[in-house]
Scaffold this active site. Sequence first.
Site, short mmCIF file in Angstrom:
data_model
loop_
_atom_site.label_atom_id
_atom_site.label_comp_id
_atom_site.label_asym_id
_atom_site.label_seq_id
_atom_site.Cartn_x
_atom_site.Cartn_y
_atom_site.Cartn_z
N HIS A 1 0.82 -1.21 0.00
CA HIS A 1 0.00 0.00 0.00
C HIS A 1 0.86 1.27 0.00
CE1 HIS A 1 0.93 0.98 4.17
NE2 HIS A 1 0.80 -0.33 4.44
N GLU B 1 -2.13 -7.52 7.12
CA GLU B 1 -0.89 -7.28 7.85
C GLU B 1 -0.89 -8.08 9.15
OE1 GLU B 1 2.05 -6.88 8.01
OE2 GLU B 1 2.49 -4.76 7.67
#
Length: 282
Positions: A23, A135
Amino acid sequence: MEPSAGTALYPLHRCKTLYLVRHAQGIHNVAGEKDFNAYMSQDLFDAQLTPLGWSQVDGLREHVKKTGLANKIELVITSPLLRTMQTAVGVFGGENYTDGVSAPPLMVENAGHSGRPAVSSLNCPPFLAVETCREHLGVHPCDKRRSITEYRPLFPAVDFSLIENDEDVLWEPDVREANESVALRGMKFLDWLWTREEKEIAIVSHSGFLYHTLSMYSKECHPTIRDEVGKHFANCELRSMVLVDRSMLGSDSPSLNYPGKIPAGLDLPSDIADQKQEAQKK
């Protein structure tokens, strides 16, 4: 001459091309760079992209279009957190959404206080949210997701059907997922990709997930390759890699192969003739 130990041939239908993306810059990256204790702040819950992060998205989008990747990718898989979905739709989505178009937008205007226009779902691959490529789970509020009920109005054309629970039941406030667990989760995720028919897949995920997964996969590689594959991703970095099915996980048939002998005819290769002649001598 013996074949080189460093090279290998694999059937094309047992390979997939992955475009791995971390990201773009999130508000947690900025706060954490200034003070790593900031990662414990509730103010960073499900962190969104910064204005600089959106500039990084625009840069990668331009690269994807210029190189022709935009026309190759058949599926975009994204971690179901705000920063990854913003990055995914910003890089791989259609052009700015236009009123009156029947297709729902990938992202509505100002989603996540982005200040960005809506993103169209036209002329782009499907988007699929997958929990397995999140994550590190636990402790850090920035890594806790919102409910799917909250996400759906923000990202109407993103497919959330594979996410079983509306609320985030995986994130725990007092337990941080171990690195080894992240790597194992990543390996299961890559194995799961063989259940998909798409051959060219973009995956938008996170630093820790990508680092620990690729480090695990590259353990047996040459040190040069291991260093290249296993290094940390920069914000909005894209790396292309080939995933090879060496354990017969996939079931795809070779769509580009051609069987030959159409029309059928006599066909004795010269090397087979040599073998037959040698057999006759014995």
